[in-house]
Design a protein around this motif. Structure first.
Motif, PDB file in Angstrom:
ATOM      1  N   VAL A 118      10.658  15.411 -15.653  1.00 56.11           N
ATOM      2  CA  VAL A 118      11.266  13.464 -14.950  1.00 56.11           C
ATOM      3  C   VAL A 118      12.976  13.431 -14.822  1.00 56.11           C
ATOM      4  CG1 VAL A 118      10.933  10.871 -15.926  1.00 56.11           C
ATOM      5  CG2 VAL A 118       9.503  12.123 -16.811  1.00 56.11           C
ATOM      6  N   ALA A 119      12.926  12.694 -13.223  1.00 53.60           N
ATOM      7  CA  ALA A 119      14.680  12.629 -12.826  1.00 53.60           C
ATOM      8  C   ALA A 119      14.698  11.460 -12.567  1.00 53.60           C
ATOM      9  CB  ALA A 119      14.407  13.374 -11.605  1.00 53.60           C
ATOM     10  N   MET A 120      15.499  10.584 -12.956  1.00 52.95           N
ATOM     11  CA  MET A 120      15.587   8.821 -12.775  1.00 52.95           C
ATOM     12  C   MET A 120      16.586   8.950 -12.029  1.00 52.95           C
ATOM     13  SD  MET A 120      17.623   6.009 -15.904  1.00 52.95           S
ATOM     14  CE  MET A 120      18.822   7.421 -16.411  1.00 52.95           C
ATOM     15  N   LEU A 121      16.382   7.946 -10.886  1.00 49.08           N
ATOM     16  CA  LEU A 121      17.504   7.196  -9.504  1.00 49.08           C
ATOM     17  C   LEU A 121      17.363   5.845  -9.547  1.00 49.08           C
ATOM     18  CD1 LEU A 121      15.570   8.557  -6.601  1.00 49.08           C
ATOM     19  CD2 LEU A 121      14.233   8.578  -8.524  1.00 49.08           C
ATOM     20  N   HIS A 122      18.119   5.129  -9.088  1.00 49.44           N
ATOM     21  CA  HIS A 122      18.822   3.695  -8.808  1.00 49.44           C
ATOM     22  C   HIS A 122      17.208   3.167  -7.610  1.00 49.44           C
ATOM     23  CE1 HIS A 122      20.713  -0.182  -8.162  1.00 49.44           C
ATOM     24  NE2 HIS A 122      21.505   0.503  -9.385  1.00 49.44           N
ATOM     25  N   PRO A 123      16.889   2.181  -8.276  1.00 44.27           N
ATOM     26  CA  PRO A 123      16.161   1.165  -7.698  1.00 44.27           C
ATOM     27  C   PRO A 123      16.944   1.628  -6.183  1.00 44.27           C
ATOM     28  CG  PRO A 123      16.176   0.062  -8.861  1.00 44.27           C
ATOM     29  CD  PRO A 123      17.215   0.750  -9.065  1.00 44.27           C
ATOM     30  N   ALA A 124      18.393   1.260  -5.388  1.00 44.72           N
ATOM     31  CA  ALA A 124      18.739   0.952  -3.935  1.00 44.72           C
ATOM     32  C   ALA A 124      17.902   2.532  -3.800  1.00 44.72           C
ATOM     33  CB  ALA A 124      20.094   0.933  -4.564  1.00 44.72           C
ATOM     34  N   ALA A 184       8.920   5.489  -4.999  1.00 46.34           N
ATOM     35  CA  ALA A 184       8.306   4.749  -6.043  1.00 46.34           C
ATOM     36  C   ALA A 184       7.982   5.334  -7.345  1.00 46.34           C
ATOM     37  CB  ALA A 184       6.481   4.235  -6.065  1.00 46.34           C
ATOM     38  N   ASP A 185       8.462   4.604  -8.653  1.00 45.12           N
ATOM     39  CA  ASP A 185       8.431   4.872  -9.988  1.00 45.12           C
ATOM     40  C   ASP A 185       7.109   5.934  -9.857  1.00 45.12           C
ATOM     41  OD1 ASP A 185       9.740   4.926 -12.067  1.00 45.12           O
ATOM     42  OD2 ASP A 185       7.632   3.805 -13.105  1.00 45.12           O
ATOM     43  N   GLY A 186       7.208   6.876 -10.600  1.00 43.41           N
ATOM     44  CA  GLY A 186       6.268   7.948 -10.617  1.00 43.41           C
ATOM     45  C   GLY A 186       6.249   8.556  -9.403  1.00 43.41           C
ATOM     46  N   ASP A 187       6.706   8.320  -8.610  1.00 40.37           N
ATOM     47  CA  ASP A 187       6.315   9.648  -7.303  1.00 40.37           C
ATOM     48  C   ASP A 187       6.763  10.904  -7.825  1.00 40.37           C
ATOM     49  OD1 ASP A 187       4.936   8.162  -5.675  1.00 40.37           O
ATOM     50  OD2 ASP A 187       7.021   6.772  -4.621  1.00 40.37           O
ATOM     51  N   ILE A 188       6.237  12.222  -7.343  1.00 36.55           N
ATOM     52  CA  ILE A 188       6.776  13.479  -7.653  1.00 36.55           C
ATOM     53  C   ILE A 188       8.080  13.327  -6.373  1.00 36.55           C
ATOM     54  CG2 ILE A 188       6.289  15.801  -6.993  1.00 36.55           C
ATOM     55  CD1 ILE A 188       5.121  14.167 -10.032  1.00 36.55           C
ATOM     56  N   ILE A 189       9.122  13.567  -6.437  1.00 35.86           N
ATOM     57  CA  ILE A 189       9.597  14.186  -6.015  1.00 35.86           C
ATOM     58  C   ILE A 189      10.184  15.661  -5.451  1.00 35.86           C
ATOM     59  CG2 ILE A 189      10.801  11.384  -5.859  1.00 35.86           C
ATOM     60  CD1 ILE A 189      12.606  12.575  -7.741  1.00 35.86           C
ATOM     61  N   ALA A 225       9.666  14.563 -11.623  1.00 38.12           N
ATOM     62  CA  ALA A 225       8.592  12.696 -11.560  1.00 38.12           C
ATOM     63  C   ALA A 225       9.701  11.698 -11.289  1.00 38.12           C
ATOM     64  CB  ALA A 225       7.790  13.041 -12.145  1.00 38.12           C
ATOM     65  N   ALA A 226       9.453  10.436 -10.844  1.00 36.13           N
ATOM     66  CA  ALA A 226      10.847   9.927 -10.101  1.00 36.13           C
ATOM     67  C   ALA A 226      10.854   8.927 -11.546  1.00 36.13           C
ATOM     68  CB  ALA A 226      10.649   9.629  -8.979  1.00 36.13           C
ATOM     69  N   ARG A 227      11.239   8.497 -12.206  1.00 34.47           N
ATOM     70  CA  ARG A 227      11.466   6.663 -12.780  1.00 34.47           C
ATOM     71  C   ARG A 227      13.000   6.072 -12.444  1.00 34.47           C
ATOM     72  NH1 ARG A 227      14.943   6.651 -18.760  1.00 34.47           N
ATOM     73  NH2 ARG A 227      14.478   4.289 -18.383  1.00 34.47           N
ATOM     74  N   VAL A 228      12.421   4.872 -11.698  1.00 35.10           N
ATOM     75  CA  VAL A 228      13.106   4.459 -11.117  1.00 35.10           C
ATOM     76  C   VAL A 228      13.991   2.945 -11.871  1.00 35.10           C
ATOM     77  CG1 VAL A 228      13.894   2.819  -8.831  1.00 35.10           C
ATOM     78  CG2 VAL A 228      11.765   4.448  -9.034  1.00 35.10           C
ATOM     79  N   SER A 229      15.318   2.963 -12.121  1.00 37.42           N
ATOM     80  CA  SER A 229      15.641   2.231 -12.777  1.00 37.42           C
ATOM     81  C   SER A 229      16.917   2.052 -12.718  1.00 37.42           C
ATOM     82  CB  SER A 229      16.161   3.177 -14.422  1.00 37.42           C
ATOM     83  OG  SER A 229      17.195   2.985 -15.626  1.00 37.42           O
ATOM     84  N   PRO A 230      17.351   0.986 -12.843  1.00 38.34           N
ATOM     85  CA  PRO A 230      18.744   0.083 -13.496  1.00 38.34           C
ATOM     86  C   PRO A 230      20.284   0.616 -14.076  1.00 38.34           C
ATOM     87  CG  PRO A 230      17.314  -1.749 -14.296  1.00 38.34           C
ATOM     88  CD  PRO A 230      16.718  -0.718 -13.633  1.00 38.34           C
ATOM     89  N   ASP A 231      19.113   1.541 -14.865  1.00 38.34           N
ATOM     90  CA  ASP A 231      20.099   1.750 -15.967  1.00 38.34           C
ATOM     91  C   ASP A 231      20.755   3.251 -15.536  1.00 38.34           C
ATOM     92  OD1 ASP A 231      19.711   0.223 -17.781  1.00 38.34           O
ATOM     93  OD2 ASP A 231      18.120   0.705 -18.248  1.00 38.34           O
ATOM     94  N   ILE A 232      21.402   3.296 -14.181  1.00 40.35           N
ATOM     95  CA  ILE A 232      21.630   4.727 -13.252  1.00 40.35           C
ATOM     96  C   ILE A 232      22.847   4.168 -12.939  1.00 40.35           C
ATOM     97  CG2 ILE A 232      19.627   5.258 -11.996  1.00 40.35           C
ATOM     98  CD1 ILE A 232      20.964   8.127 -12.568  1.00 40.35           C
ATOM     99  N   ARG A 233      24.305   4.752 -12.422  1.00 42.91           N
ATOM    100  CA  ARG A 233      24.991   3.918 -11.376  1.00 42.91           C
ATOM    101  C   ARG A 233      23.975   4.433  -9.884  1.00 42.91           C
ATOM    102  NH1 ARG A 233      30.046   3.158 -10.017  1.00 42.91           N
ATOM    103  NH2 ARG A 233      30.421   3.801  -7.682  1.00 42.91           N
TER     104      ARG A 233
END
Length: 770
Positions: free
Chosen positions: A655-661, A669-674, A686-694
């Motif tokens: 799982v990779a985390m990236l910012h909503p913007a 979208a959250d859960g997409d394969i990227i 797999a994408a995890r979209v979260s505000p907890d990253i710059r």
């Protein structure tokens, strides 16, 4: 329902925690040590991993090597294997070892191991392989330092003294809980890192210490792009600076303190050398650019007024500066380590309880704990009379460029020509960078030998694979220098298939090479355990402390050891009397300017801490910064096929985390394969979209087993999510040549093609010899 009596739980240990285990109806049951206040879930990887199809059941030889003999071969990693009987494969390997030794000598053998394979001190793969190669060849080409702290372990001795004292015998978690008023953590202190410790750990205390400190009023401040790099219990204030710019922020904090007269000049005068030279750089007298908050704001993304306000909050309080290992796993990684010490010195806090400089506190489980007062059971590796070495992160450079000169720690050295690589313990296809380049490097050698319990990518690239036991399948003694519990690691289950202990494999090889008396000293594994334990028993008796003989220890399952007092170690002694207790640096003091380092003449590491802009920066084709950090559900890549690790994946991918913007701009979208990609390679996650990253940053942990969709390609897509297909294989600087795998630049897109299957845990094709 089973009518069998309840199975006996027997003690065991791992790098991620002491535990006990039992077999019931063919299933492994595990439970954490009852005295552990915050057990690590990684022990839950064991049940599914124990008899997983990824385990290697019998010796294997790569078909191309068997048919054509030793030599460079680009079929490594994509060839089929031939199963062999133990005696036949050991005879074959012994012959190859004799050939290389007679024709090329010890300087053509690289002894690869990384030391994390077992918490047991006897079946410590690194000790076993090095002991064997010293017995068989009189030495080998070794590696020095580590991927985790390659830059720090070289710069620290020059400017601060003993690296072990700085990290292990300095500020403790008890001191943080009782005394710290501000903890300024550059890169954070993520619990996923502190959950593991070489040799095992019986009490995970970090979370509780931070919670206690916060309740007392201590302020935790996290500087870094990931909010989760300090736990919720710390209540941390988050300053999400641009990754890799911490040195510039520290410089601006020091500039504000000095410009406003808030620094401790008396401490600098008494305990440091080189301040006037550094001050000229800091104030801009040397280069015309003051390193003030306005300057740093443009680099770090942290507003200038926030920088100034932070500096003012530090004056007059018990402040602990910490710098994570992560910061020095990047270009110019020496600089934040050195600059963190300068910031602590300017505040005058070094040596005080809960104050000063806690480099890498939280980076590993035995940092920040009291040392044991007696020695543990460690196996001698013997003497390497050859003496040649490389920095550990320069393996691919060595194999691809034999005879080429390189700089390291003030020396001009030359890469040896390696014919045989012998690897036991560790997976370079986890630790190393630019895996496509590493594949090319391993294709250059004559022979690659691997001891492994499962089909890692390293095993798939080997010529000779010898199946090794898992820790649960052998007896050992678990011991860490900074954990009070020594553990009798009982065998829980019989070995998988034909797997053997590393010791037994090396004993058979040493007999064939007629060096068995040197390697085994006539002892069986159990006799070695008894022999090694005697050292601790004798030390306990000499102190008048309670001591069990070996049989009583084995029956009891563990022994609690006395520990040294929490007295601040050499740093407290240095503060109390720097003349009587000098640091082991050339001056005996903290070297803010180092004549030694300056004398090396390296532009990539000057004589004082400095902001050196990196080369690997966002660009139109790769606008995002990738953080490839440590995973939370396994140690490095170990047991990635275990249940705890697998449960954290999404659709089988890391799982990779990236910012909503950033996600919205790319239609993710959250859960997409990227697909993450750059010029070096590409991988799926797999994408995890979260505000907890710059914003502008994507985070993908290391450790997912390398799984190329089409190994025939030069740069195949890793379908599983290994970020080291993307990272750069360059050194931190000419001083340390450390690993830079923490940071690189990438682009990310939503993956819309047919989703490739994951085959990382499937055994490769194996057919009997025709």
């Amino acid at each position: 329902m089973s009518t069998d009596p309840a199975p006996p739980f027997r003690p065991h240990s791992s790098h991620w925690g002491v535990f006990s285990a039992a077999m019931r109806d063919g299933e492994l049951l595990v439970r954490p040590h009852p005295g552990d206040p915050d057990p690590n879930g990684i022990i839950d990887n064991f049940p599914a991993a124990l008899r997983h199809p990824a385990r290697i059941a019998q010796p294997m030889v790569r078909r191309g090597w068997l048919e054509r003999g030793p030599g460079p071969d680009d079929r490594r990693g994509r060839d089929e294997f031939v199963p062999m009987e133990w005696n036949a494969v050991l005879d074959l390997l012994a012959g190859e070892l004799r050939r290389v030794g007679m024709r090329h000598g010890a300087g053509a053998v690289f002894g690869g191991s990384y030391g994390w394979s077992s918490a047991g001190r006897f079946h410590h793969a690194q000790s076993q392989i090095h002991r064997f190669l010293n017995a068989a060849f009189g030495g080998y080409v070794a590696s020095v330092n580590s991927y985790s702290s390659g830059a720090a372990s070289v710069i620290v001795p020059h400017v601060l003294g003993n690296y072990e004292d700085l990290t292990k015998n300095n500020v403790t978690w008890d001191q943080v809980a009782q005394h710290s008023e501000v903890v300024l953590a550059f890169g954070g202190m993520a619990l996923r890192n502190a959950m593991v410790a070489g040799g095992g750990i019986s009490e995970h205390v970090e979370r509780g210490a931070m919670e206690t400190a916060r309740a007392r009023g201590c302020e935790f401040i996290l500087v870094g792009p990931l909010r989760g790099d300090l736990p919720e219990e710390s209540g941390a204030e988050w300053i999400p600076g641009i990754p890799g710019t911490d040195t510039a922020l520290m410089l601006a904090l020091v500039h504000t303190l000095v410009a406003e007269g808030r620094h401790d000049q008396a401490f600098l005068d008494r305990y440091t050398v080189g301040w006037p030279v550094f001050a000229r750089y800091l104030l801009g007298e040397a280069d015309g650019q003051p390193k003030d908050a306005d300057w740093a704001a443009r680099i770090t993304g942290v507003p200038a007024e926030q920088i100034r306000a932070l500096a003012r909050r530090l004056q007059g309080r018990r402040v602990l500066i910490t710098v994570a290992h992560a910061l020095q796993r990047a270009e110019h990684g020496e600089q934040p380590v050195w600059m963190g010490a300068v910031l602590a010195a300017v505040l005058g806090q070094i040596g005080l309880p809960g104050g000063g400089y806690g480099y890498a506190l939280g980076a590993i489980g035995y940092y920040g704990r009291r040392a044991n007062a007696v020695p543990g059971p460690t196996l001698s590796q013997g003497r390497n009379r050859h003496g040649n070495f490389i920095p550990v992160a320069r393996i691919a450079d060595m194999l691809l460029n034999p005879g080429t000169e390189y700089r390291y720690n003030g020396q001009t050295r030359r890469y040896p020509e390696i014919r045989l690589v012998y690897w036991a313990g560790g997976n370079p296809f986890h630790h190393h960078q630019d895996l496509n380049r590493l594949r090319q490097a391993f294709a250059r050698v004559d022979t690659l030998v691997v001891h492994e319990l499962a089909w890692t990518a390293t095993a798939r690239h080997a010529d000779i694979i010898l199946p090794a036991t898992m820790t649960l399948e052998r007896e050992d003694i678990g011991y860490s220098s900074h954990d009070p519990l020594m553990v009798a690691m009982h065998r829980i289950v019989e070995p998988f298939g034909e797997a053997r202990d590393d010791y037994d494999i090396f004993a058979e090889l040493s007999r064939r090479l007629r060096v068995d008396e040197v390697f085994t000293e006539g002892r069986s594994s159990r006799e070695w355990l008894r022999h090694l334990y005697a050292r601790t028993e004798e030390a306990l008796r000499a102190q008048g402390a309670p001591a069990l003989d070996f049989d009583a220890f084995w029956e009891a399952g563990s022994l609690r050891l006395p520990q040294a007092p929490d007295d601040g170690g050499p740093w407290r002694a240095f503060r109390e009397d720097p003349d009587a207790n000098p640091l082991p640096t050339p001056s005996g003091k903290i070297e803010i300017f180092s004549e030694t380092v300056a004398g090396f003449g390296e532009a990539s590491c000057p004589g004082h801490p400095a902001w050196l802009p990196p080369e690997d920066v966002p660009a139109p084709a790769t606008p995002l910064q990738l953080i490839a950090n440590q995973p939370a559900t396994r140690l490095h890549s170990q047991l990635d096929f275990g249940g705890h690790s697998a449960a954290a994946k999404h659709r089988g991918r890391e799982v990779a985390m990236l910012h909503p913007a950033d996600a919205e701009a790319r239609g993710i979208a959250d859960g997409d394969i990227i697909r993450l990609f750059n010029a070096r390679g590409a991988c799926l996650a797999a994408a995890r979209v979260s505000p907890d990253i710059r914003p502008g940053v994507v985070q993908l942990p290391t450790g997912a087993w390398y799984d190329p969709e089409n190994p025939e390609e030069d740069r195949p897509l890793c379908v599983h999510g290994n970020p080291n297909v993307l990272t750069r294989d360059v050194g931190t600087s000419a001083l340390a040549q450390g690993c830079t795998g923490q940071l690189t630049v990438v682009e990310v897109e939503r993956f819309t093609g047919n989703l490739p299957p994951i085959r990382a845990f499937e055994p490769p094709s194996a057919k009997p010899e025709a």
